[in-house]
Design an enzyme around this catalytic site. Structure first.
Site, PDB file in Angstrom:
ATOM      1  N   GLY A   1       0.847  -1.193   0.000  1.00  0.00           N
ATOM      2  CA  GLY A   1       0.000   0.000   0.000  1.00  0.00           C
ATOM      3  C   GLY A   1       0.878   1.236   0.000  1.00  0.00           C
ATOM      4  O   GLY A   1       1.765   1.376   0.840  1.00  0.00           O
TER       5      GLY A   1
ATOM      6  N   GLY B   1      -0.572   4.463  -0.417  1.00  0.00           N
ATOM      7  CA  GLY B   1      -1.472   5.613  -0.320  1.00  0.00           C
ATOM      8  C   GLY B   1      -0.871   6.645   0.626  1.00  0.00           C
ATOM      9  O   GLY B   1       0.347   6.729   0.771  1.00  0.00           O
ATOM     10  N   THR B   2      -1.735   7.390   1.291  1.00  0.00           N
ATOM     11  CA  THR B   2      -1.270   8.458   2.171  1.00  0.00           C
ATOM     12  C   THR B   2      -0.317   7.927   3.235  1.00  0.00           C
ATOM     13  O   THR B   2       0.809   8.408   3.375  1.00  0.00           O
ATOM     14  CB  THR B   2      -2.486   9.099   2.888  1.00  0.00           C
ATOM     15  OG1 THR B   2      -3.471   9.391   1.891  1.00  0.00           O
ATOM     16  CG2 THR B   2      -2.102  10.370   3.600  1.00  0.00           C
TER      17      THR B   2
ATOM     18  N   GLY C   1       1.085   4.871   3.520  1.00  0.00           N
ATOM     19  CA  GLY C   1       2.207   4.115   2.960  1.00  0.00           C
ATOM     20  C   GLY C   1       3.304   5.031   2.455  1.00  0.00           C
ATOM     21  O   GLY C   1       4.502   4.803   2.715  1.00  0.00           O
TER      22      GLY C   1
ATOM     23  N   ARG D   1      -1.248  -0.491  -6.496  1.00  0.00           N
ATOM     24  CA  ARG D   1      -2.303  -0.942  -7.392  1.00  0.00           C
ATOM     25  C   ARG D   1      -1.946  -0.593  -8.831  1.00  0.00           C
ATOM     26  O   ARG D   1      -2.179  -1.349  -9.746  1.00  0.00           O
ATOM     27  CB  ARG D   1      -3.632  -0.294  -7.008  1.00  0.00           C
ATOM     28  CG  ARG D   1      -4.704  -1.345  -6.819  1.00  0.00           C
ATOM     29  CD  ARG D   1      -6.033  -0.790  -6.471  1.00  0.00           C
ATOM     30  NE  ARG D   1      -5.954   0.250  -5.433  1.00  0.00           N
ATOM     31  CZ  ARG D   1      -6.997   0.638  -4.732  1.00  0.00           C
ATOM     32  NH1 ARG D   1      -8.169   0.088  -4.925  1.00  0.00           N
ATOM     33  NH2 ARG D   1      -6.892   1.590  -3.828  1.00  0.00           N
TER      34      ARG D   1
ATOM     35  N   GLY E   1      -3.812   7.239  15.748  1.00  0.00           N
ATOM     36  CA  GLY E   1      -2.818   7.838  14.857  1.00  0.00           C
ATOM     37  C   GLY E   1      -1.422   7.786  15.443  1.00  0.00           C
ATOM     38  O   GLY E   1      -0.913   6.708  15.756  1.00  0.00           O
TER      39      GLY E   1
ATOM     40  N   GLY F   1     -10.256  17.815   3.640  1.00  0.00           N
ATOM     41  CA  GLY F   1      -9.679  16.472   3.557  1.00  0.00           C
ATOM     42  C   GLY F   1      -9.753  15.715   4.871  1.00  0.00           C
ATOM     43  O   GLY F   1      -9.167  14.635   5.002  1.00  0.00           O
TER      44      GLY F   1
ATOM     45  N   ASP G   1     -16.116   3.435  13.003  1.00  0.00           N
ATOM     46  CA  ASP G   1     -14.659   3.531  13.110  1.00  0.00           C
ATOM     47  C   ASP G   1     -14.221   3.601  14.572  1.00  0.00           C
ATOM     48  O   ASP G   1     -13.274   2.921  14.991  1.00  0.00           O
ATOM     49  CB  ASP G   1     -14.182   4.777  12.345  1.00  0.00           C
ATOM     50  CG  ASP G   1     -12.703   5.012  12.497  1.00  0.00           C
ATOM     51  OD1 ASP G   1     -11.923   4.329  11.823  1.00  0.00           O
ATOM     52  OD2 ASP G   1     -12.316   5.894  13.312  1.00  0.00           O
TER      53      ASP G   1
ATOM     54  N   LYS H   1     -11.943   0.819  16.893  1.00  0.00           N
ATOM     55  CA  LYS H   1     -10.774   1.165  17.721  1.00  0.00           C
ATOM     56  C   LYS H   1     -11.021   0.795  19.180  1.00  0.00           C
ATOM     57  O   LYS H   1     -10.114   0.343  19.881  1.00  0.00           O
ATOM     58  CB  LYS H   1     -10.463   2.645  17.560  1.00  0.00           C
ATOM     59  CG  LYS H   1      -9.957   2.966  16.143  1.00  0.00           C
ATOM     60  CD  LYS H   1      -9.971   4.461  15.855  1.00  0.00           C
ATOM     61  CE  LYS H   1      -9.426   4.759  14.455  1.00  0.00           C
ATOM     62  NZ  LYS H   1      -9.710   6.150  14.033  1.00  0.00           N
TER      63      LYS H   1
END
Lengths: 434, 434
Positions: B10, B12-13, B15, B45, B134, B187, B201, B205
């Site tokens: 991955g 993405g952000t 990764g 991907r 996070g 975002g 979500d 957690k």
């Protein structure tokens, strides 16, 4: 399940707290350590004193060498405090092949290089979570959890006594001496509170955090420090009017010109997490290059919170992790490149200034002129109608907040201002953090 | 120095953030891991997509099996998100003898038992600091730093999107839909924000934290949850008048009758650390039996904070600690005694209630009578002069804060109240934490 044996040196507040967890919660400790942890020895000063902890099966002795020379002991926990005896015990324990858990900030701040050299020579762990921030797992956070980061900035409340006193002064309007007396009544302050209130204790802890976060090997004496013992209630009140709380902070900042380290009472913007820490709590703000802003908070002292950290370290050692961490952190190693310190006169900060001046026309202009000449610009001014009268010659307070200024220039301006005959008392100067 | 090789699945952000730290700060990572950490593979991907991270020397592939079948790879980092593909990759990696680092809370919450069974069978570590909170090292704090404690109580803000939306509603007076749109523009919220705003979500957690802190193996579906998507601005305003902020909290409490778990928007007393968490931040309050009250705060999402946690885990695995931790924590093990859950109708809490009632004499008495019959006592009442008029039939809001009450009794009272013809809209009910 393999067993590890612990020798506990010191059975005061913290020692008794640790003994209670190790004996009353032996199953929990064993589960989390992956092996049984047996409290084999407790070293005390007076073997006949009664204590409120059951020590069934624990050998109580006044002779620490029995512990150090017992080949069955794997971990020595040093919680006697003080420097000289603790240093001897820790070094001898490491030399005898024991791992060491210690809550002793003065010992590490003053003898870190020697102790960690011995730990490396013996390939043993020195775990010291309890030395900074009481029960807050900040040593673990800096050494393990945030290991991907370069810390940029650290600001911390590390002395619960001082924070309690400042809270009482701010919320109850008590003068320093009364707030200190209240802290002593509640057991938050020692009979001789000097090392707490003059900033020495905070500087010891900052020296340890600076080593962890920046690999900076700084003797405590090299950290500029100012305590809370000369703070006046008036300044806490003006700070409040300006939207700030006064906190005794340990500050470490990585700047382009070196590492800035200092301990001082500082104005902290209300509404930020550090400003809102009340009572005998500790808190650490850590800014890392990847993680950004983080904040850790908890009780900074007391039997149980400190014992939580001590026993956490015992578990970390028994599980085998602490030795791995000790090896990679390689603290206070001789071959580490010394982190250059920013000379304290080069520190940049905003400042809070309070002057006691004659109530006469032209006085503000005279002060502003001197500040301006030194390149210090004024952000805001408070002058109220009346101040502390001294019969004939009326004196009024003048409070000035500056923009960013270099300490050296500020000190030079203050020396000049304090020589003016319109200035009636030494000026007060405190740093300001946003 | 021995080397370990990493396969990053991955890019993405998160990764890309992890790849940047591993490549740009390779020296730092090596120093703290005690060995060189080589990013050998990146699985993407679309191999032709350009990315703002330099991948010199990194093999980029679309075929994850190349990584799983590469005997040189020691650690597989899974940051693709989603459940099904991630599950296959994590299980296959463990079976192939790789350690796994994952940021995937849904995967762990839903397939924890299967994944950790495979980890045990292969004697490999699964590290998952990035799955909760996070960049805040809360997994490490619960698993290692606070290991001496039995956690009594945990309350946490675990979804930055929701906290941002609630902050905007509170501070700017925006209705929910507008605050959500603002979060999307910045975002902070996905195009489809359902799993964030409906509490799923946060429940994922909480399931992970419940396992860590209480060894409670709770399917996410068994956690009572309520999102922020039906919150009305009026309730945030009344909460403010009463001295509270509304926060979406994950709550876990050890009670005499079992473990209470839930996710809900809750009134939190202003001035307490959780209430003051603003914007897209996360925070966790942990009360332990030894350490007392602790609090951890930081960014809950974003490339760099999450990458800080991912790379921290890579370092922990490479240093050899994570495997030791995995072994002793023994998470989601089949033989753990199931922690009994407190049935959700037995939860005790104070409650905030808002009724829309006819502006007529005797209405408050009627409501108070029903509450009293169910054993619910009233702590305070707000009724303002006028409310939302609907021309003919004037409707006014009535806000009641209760003392401690049992959920079951409260629901029963509300059902009865909502049937009264003097009640014009379904009543609103939120829990209250001090």
């Amino acid at each position: 399940m393999e067993q590890v044996s612990v020798g506990l040196v010191g059975l005061g507040t913290v020692g008794a707290g640790a003994a209670r967890i190790l004996t009353e919660h032996a199953d929990r400790v064993a589960r989390r350590a992956g092996r049984k942890v047996r409290l084999k020895w407790a070293v005390v000063r007076d073997a006949r004193k009664s204590r409120d902890v059951a020590l069934d099966g624990v050998r109580v002795t006044t002779d620490v060498d029995q512990v150090i020379n017992d080949p069955e002991v794997d971990i020595v926990v040093e919680v006697i405090g003080g420097v000289d005896a603790a240093r001897r015990i820790v070094l001898a324990s490491l030399a005898a092949g024991k791992h060491v858990v210690t809550a002793n900030k003065a010992l590490l701040a003053e003898h870190g290089p020697e102790i960690f050299a011995q730990a490396r020579a013996s390939d043993r762990a020195v775990a010291f979570e309890a030395s900074v921030g009481g029960g807050i797992p900040i040593v673990n956070a800096l050494g393990v959890g945030l290991a991907a980061n370069q810390v940029q900035n650290l600001s911390a409340i590390l002395n619960g006594t001082c924070n309690y006193i400042l809270t009482q002064m701010t919320l109850e309007g008590l003068p320093y001496a009364d707030a200190l007396a209240a802290a002593q009544t509640l057991g938050y302050a020692e009979a001789d509170p000097t090392l707490d209130v003059d900033g020495t204790d905070t500087a010891h802890k900052l020296a340890i955090l600076a080593q962890l976060a920046f690999k900076a090997g700084v003797p405590t004496a090299a950290i500029p420090r100012q305590g809370i013992d000369r703070l006046q209630l008036a300044d806490l009140k003006y700070a409040g009017e300006l939207g700030y709380a006064v906190k005794l902070l340990a500050l470490a900042k990585l700047t382009g010109s070196g590492l800035e380290l200092r301990v001082a009472p500082v104005l902290v913007k209300r509404g930020t997490p550090l400003a809102e820490v009340r009572g005998p709590y500790n808190a650490i703000r850590v800014v890392g290059d990847a993680v950004g802003d983080t904040f850790f908070y908890g009780r900074g002292a007391g039997a149980d919170p400190t014992a939580s950290a001590v026993v956490g370290d015992v578990i970390d050692v028994a599980a085998g992790r602490a030795l791995l961490t000790s090896r990679v952190l390689d603290l206070w190693s001789a071959d580490q490149a010394p982190t250059p310190l920013l000379p304290s006169n080069q520190i940049k900060s905003r400042y809070y200034l309070r002057f006691s001046i004659a109530d006469r026309p032209g006085v503000i202009a005279a002060l502003a002129h001197i500040l301006g000449e030194k390149g210090i610009s004024i952000a805001s001014v408070i002058q109220h109608d009346s101040g502390d009268d001294d019969s004939d010659r009326k004196t009024v307070p003048l409070v000035i907040m500056t923009h960013m200024a270099i300490e050296e220039n500020l000190r030079s301006a203050l020396r000049e201002i304090d020589r003016l005959d319109i200035v009636r008392a030494p000026s007060v100067c405190l740093g300001v953090e946003e």
